[in-house]
Motif scaffolding. Structure first.
Motif, PDB file in Angstrom:
ATOM      1  N   SER A  59       0.853  -1.138   0.084  1.00 52.48           N
ATOM      2  CA  SER A  59      -0.067   0.083  -0.187  1.00 52.48           C
ATOM      3  C   SER A  59       0.832   1.300  -0.044  1.00 52.48           C
ATOM      4  N   ALA A  60       0.338   2.430  -0.363  1.00 53.17           N
ATOM      5  CA  ALA A  60       0.936   3.667  -0.273  1.00 53.17           C
ATOM      6  C   ALA A  60       1.284   3.791   1.123  1.00 53.17           C
ATOM      7  N   GLU A  61       0.450   3.654   2.097  1.00 52.37           N
ATOM      8  CA  GLU A  61       0.672   4.121   3.474  1.00 52.37           C
ATOM      9  C   GLU A  61       2.040   3.347   3.966  1.00 52.37           C
ATOM     10  N   GLN A  62       2.210   1.886   3.433  1.00 54.14           N
ATOM     11  CA  GLN A  62       3.477   1.092   3.907  1.00 54.14           C
ATOM     12  C   GLN A  62       4.799   2.028   3.569  1.00 54.14           C
ATOM     13  N   ILE A  63       4.716   2.692   2.166  1.00 55.21           N
ATOM     14  CA  ILE A  63       5.685   3.469   1.679  1.00 55.21           C
ATOM     15  C   ILE A  63       6.063   4.512   2.430  1.00 55.21           C
ATOM     16  N   TRP A  64       4.895   5.497   2.864  1.00 56.19           N
ATOM     17  CA  TRP A  64       5.016   6.470   3.584  1.00 56.19           C
ATOM     18  C   TRP A  64       5.493   6.269   5.078  1.00 56.19           C
ATOM     19  N   ASN A  65       5.207   5.234   5.560  1.00 57.09           N
ATOM     20  CA  ASN A  65       5.914   4.859   6.861  1.00 57.09           C
ATOM     21  C   ASN A  65       7.287   4.584   6.784  1.00 57.09           C
ATOM     22  N   GLU A  66       7.643   3.844   5.743  1.00 48.89           N
ATOM     23  CA  GLU A  66       9.072   3.963   5.684  1.00 48.89           C
ATOM     24  C   GLU A  66       9.805   5.081   5.534  1.00 48.89           C
ATOM     25  N   ILE A  67       9.205   6.137   4.546  1.00 46.16           N
ATOM     26  CA  ILE A  67       9.663   7.324   4.425  1.00 46.16           C
ATOM     27  C   ILE A  67       9.946   8.156   5.719  1.00 46.16           C
ATOM     28  N   ARG A  68       8.835   8.099   6.523  1.00 45.63           N
ATOM     29  CA  ARG A  68       8.970   8.995   7.940  1.00 45.63           C
ATOM     30  C   ARG A  68       9.784   8.215   8.866  1.00 45.63           C
ATOM     31  N   SER A  69      10.230   6.973   8.728  1.00 42.26           N
ATOM     32  CA  SER A  69      11.040   6.267   9.553  1.00 42.26           C
ATOM     33  C   SER A  69      12.438   6.613   9.256  1.00 42.26           C
ATOM     34  N   VAL A  70      12.996   7.154   8.237  1.00 39.62           N
ATOM     35  CA  VAL A  70      14.223   7.599   7.975  1.00 39.62           C
ATOM     36  C   VAL A  70      14.289   9.135   7.867  1.00 39.62           C
ATOM     37  N   TRP A  71      13.110   9.937   7.973  1.00 38.39           N
ATOM     38  CA  TRP A  71      12.959  11.221   7.868  1.00 38.39           C
ATOM     39  C   TRP A  71      12.509  11.855   9.190  1.00 38.39           C
ATOM     40  N   LYS A  72      13.490  12.348   9.988  1.00 43.27           N
ATOM     41  CA  LYS A  72      12.932  12.591  11.449  1.00 43.27           C
ATOM     42  C   LYS A  72      12.025  13.798  11.505  1.00 43.27           C
ATOM     43  N   ALA A  73      12.135  14.843  10.695  1.00 46.35           N
ATOM     44  CA  ALA A  73      11.145  15.995  10.725  1.00 46.35           C
ATOM     45  C   ALA A  73       9.807  15.561  10.268  1.00 46.35           C
ATOM     46  N   GLY A  74       9.687  14.166   9.680  1.00 43.99           N
ATOM     47  CA  GLY A  74       8.181  13.920   9.417  1.00 43.99           C
ATOM     48  C   GLY A  74       7.808  12.508  10.229  1.00 43.99           C
ATOM     49  N   ALA A  75       8.470  12.242  11.058  1.00 36.07           N
ATOM     50  CA  ALA A  75       8.471  10.851  11.674  1.00 36.07           C
ATOM     51  C   ALA A  75       6.804  10.822  12.478  1.00 36.07           C
ATOM     52  N   GLY A  76       6.465  12.060  12.966  1.00 35.72           N
ATOM     53  CA  GLY A  76       5.134  11.849  13.560  1.00 35.72           C
ATOM     54  C   GLY A  76       3.896  12.230  12.664  1.00 35.72           C
ATOM     55  N   ILE A  77       3.917  12.372  11.439  1.00 40.11           N
ATOM     56  CA  ILE A  77       3.042  12.423  10.452  1.00 40.11           C
ATOM     57  C   ILE A  77       2.307  11.019   9.823  1.00 40.11           C
ATOM     58  N   SER A  78       1.547  10.458  10.709  1.00 42.54           N
ATOM     59  CA  SER A  78       0.918   9.198  10.183  1.00 42.54           C
ATOM     60  C   SER A  78      -0.282   9.517   9.305  1.00 42.54           C
ATOM     61  N   TYR A  79      -0.816   8.508   8.614  1.00 45.05           N
ATOM     62  CA  TYR A  79      -1.876   8.473   7.839  1.00 45.05           C
ATOM     63  C   TYR A  79      -3.015   8.589   8.770  1.00 45.05           C
ATOM     64  N   GLU A  80      -3.029   8.072   9.944  1.00 42.40           N
ATOM     65  CA  GLU A  80      -4.166   8.103  10.934  1.00 42.40           C
ATOM     66  C   GLU A  80      -4.408   9.778  11.360  1.00 42.40           C
ATOM     67  N   ARG A  81      -3.114  10.379  11.502  1.00 41.63           N
ATOM     68  CA  ARG A  81      -3.342  11.986  11.951  1.00 41.63           C
ATOM     69  C   ARG A  81      -3.624  12.810  10.801  1.00 41.63           C
ATOM     70  N   LEU A  82      -3.156  12.222   9.547  1.00 42.66           N
ATOM     71  CA  LEU A  82      -3.589  13.242   8.149  1.00 42.66           C
ATOM     72  C   LEU A  82      -5.212  13.288   7.987  1.00 42.66           C
ATOM     73  N   GLU A  83      -5.576  11.997   8.571  1.00 41.64           N
ATOM     74  CA  GLU A  83      -7.307  11.906   8.329  1.00 41.64           C
ATOM     75  C   GLU A  83      -7.878  13.117   8.894  1.00 41.64           C
ATOM     76  N   HIS A  84      -7.493  13.541  10.107  1.00 45.28           N
ATOM     77  CA  HIS A  84      -7.981  14.832  10.405  1.00 45.28           C
ATOM     78  C   HIS A  84      -7.566  16.268  10.226  1.00 45.28           C
ATOM     79  N   GLY A  85      -6.712  16.132   9.104  1.00 46.73           N
ATOM     80  CA  GLY A  85      -6.233  17.560   8.452  1.00 46.73           C
ATOM     81  C   GLY A  85      -4.728  17.456   8.228  1.00 46.73           C
ATOM     82  N   GLY A  86      -4.317  18.241   7.462  1.00 41.34           N
ATOM     83  CA  GLY A  86      -2.617  18.442   7.223  1.00 41.34           C
ATOM     84  C   GLY A  86      -1.781  18.936   8.345  1.00 41.34           C
ATOM     85  N   LEU A  87      -0.514  18.344   8.102  1.00 37.39           N
ATOM     86  CA  LEU A  87       0.139  18.739   9.458  1.00 37.39           C
ATOM     87  C   LEU A  87       1.577  19.218   8.660  1.00 37.39           C
ATOM     88  N   GLN A  88       2.195  20.384   9.369  1.00 33.83           N
ATOM     89  CA  GLN A  88       3.366  20.879   8.747  1.00 33.83           C
ATOM     90  C   GLN A  88       4.697  20.571   9.492  1.00 33.83           C
TER      91      GLN A  88
END
Length: 229
Positions: A44-73
């Motif tokens: 799934s695309a979500e699995q790809i995003w989870n790998e990206i945020r696992s190596v990108w510290k600045a985006g580590a807290g931006i999960s699909y679940e949180r994005l369901e409620h709106g964007g994050l910076q």
């Protein structure tokens, strides 16, 4: 607020039709064909995003679940972090102060001459964005249906041109065809055109010169001439 740093979900409009596939699935298939399938075992695309945020510290807290409620910076380094509305509120990434460096002005090698007497400047307009892939599908096309070549009344009169007339814009590098629009805001000797109409291919005209510091293409200065059609 910096919209460029806001991450939000983009949801598919329809499922793949026929033999078509999602972009992420195509990339995974290519990886398998190249013998690297063990590194692209995503489902799934979500699995790809989870790998990206696992190596990108600045985006580590931006999960699909949180994005369901709106964007994050970003930076958003943890799932209990609210995101960063203002990036440099109290300090820069290098410390509380950042050095400003003065650079020497370097004139462009692109210049108007007898064969190419006009200086073409390209840019955007309020009503369309970039190549118009989204805005040209909206009612904005009623406000600006296509690109124009803006020219001063003085130059238009000297060349015998009128608003709506199509001309060929020719540079040392290529050519394009646009209708002209006489504008008081344009100075004699200068031309302005937007690049929102893909079929016009205005960037065929612009030069290959680049800024020596950041390698940005020199879209704002191109010597051209006009030819009636």
């Amino acid at each position: 607020m910096n919209a460029e740093r806001r991450i939000q979900r983009v949801r598919k409009a329809i499922n793949p039709v026929g033999a078509s596939k999602s972009d992420w699935k195509i990339i995974c298939d290519v990886a398998h064909a190249m013998g690297k399938g063990d590194l692209f075992g995503f489902s799934s695309a979500e699995q790809i995003w989870n790998e990206i945020r696992s190596v990108w510290k600045a985006g580590a807290g931006i999960s699909y679940e949180r994005l369901e409620h709106g964007g994050l910076q970003w930076p958003c380094p943890a799932e209990d972090h609210p995101g960063t509305e203002v990036l440099h509120a109290k300090a820069f990434s290098v410390g509380k102060r950042a050095s400003l460096c003065r650079i020497e002005y370097q004139a462009t090698g692109e210049a108007a001459d007898e064969d190419y007497p006009f200086t073409l400047i390209t840019g955007r307009t309020l009503y369309q964005f970039n190549a118009g892939t989204m805005t040209s599908r909206t009612a904005n096309t009623l406000l600006r249906p296509h690109d124009y070549l803006d020219i001063s009344a003085e130059d238009a009169g000297r060349l015998g041109l009128s608003t709506g007339q199509h001309v060929r814009i020719r540079s040392r590098y290529g050519e394009a065809i646009l209708p002209i629009k006489i504008q008081d805001s344009v100075r004699p000797g200068e031309l302005f055109a937007t690049f929102h109409t893909p079929g016009a291919f205005l960037n065929y005209v612009t030069s290959p010169h680049r800024d020596k510091y950041v390698n940005t293409p020199e879209y704002k200065i191109t010597a051209v001439r006009l030819e009636t059609i």
